[in-house]
Design a protein around this motif. Structure first.
Motif: not given
Length: 131
Positions: A58-72, A89-98
């Motif tokens: 969680r702390r390393g946000r290892l499951s979060c996509p990179s900013r480049e991937e979000l742009g794509q 990741h955005l809708e179900t896991a509701e990652c607020r950072y992403c």
């Protein structure tokens, strides 16, 4: 009253819990002394440096996509399986950072469109301006 897991308490402390769950947790914390004590215990464990695989993940946000991937993802240039994962990741896991990162990318792309549009107006009207 809803039950909260230790992972949700950690997410609450990291401000990564969804708005609905955060609101419910805050309301329950006002009334439930046992839940307040659990939150204190969880915070102490996190601050003491006791690391679990989940905490590191969680702390390393290892499951979060990179900013480049979000742009794509915004440009819809990702493979279907990657796009499906980011949507999950955005809708179900509701990652607020992403979600915040994606909102920033959307705002930046909107601002870029306005700059391009303004430049086009000036370029097309340059011959009509008096010197």
């Amino acid at each position: 009253m809803p039950e909260f897991t230790d992972a949700e308490l950690v997410a609450f402390l990291d401000e990564a819990l969804s708005d609905e769950r955060s609101t419910a947790l805050e309301g329950q914390l006002r009334e439930d002394a046992e839940l307040r004590q659990r939150l204190i215990t969880v915070r102490g464990r996190e601050n003491a440096g006791l690391h679990t695989l989940g905490a590191i993940w969680r702390r390393g946000r290892l499951s979060c996509p990179s900013r480049e991937e979000l742009g794509q993802f915004l440009l819809e240039t990702l493979a279907d399986d990657q796009a499906d994962y980011i949507r999950f990741h955005l809708e179900t896991a509701e990652c607020r950072y992403c979600q915040a990162n994606l909102a920033d990318l959307v705002a930046a792309s909107d601002a870029d469109r306005h700059v391009v549009r303004r430049r086009k107006y000036f370029q097309t009207s340059a011959g009509y301006l008096k010197k």
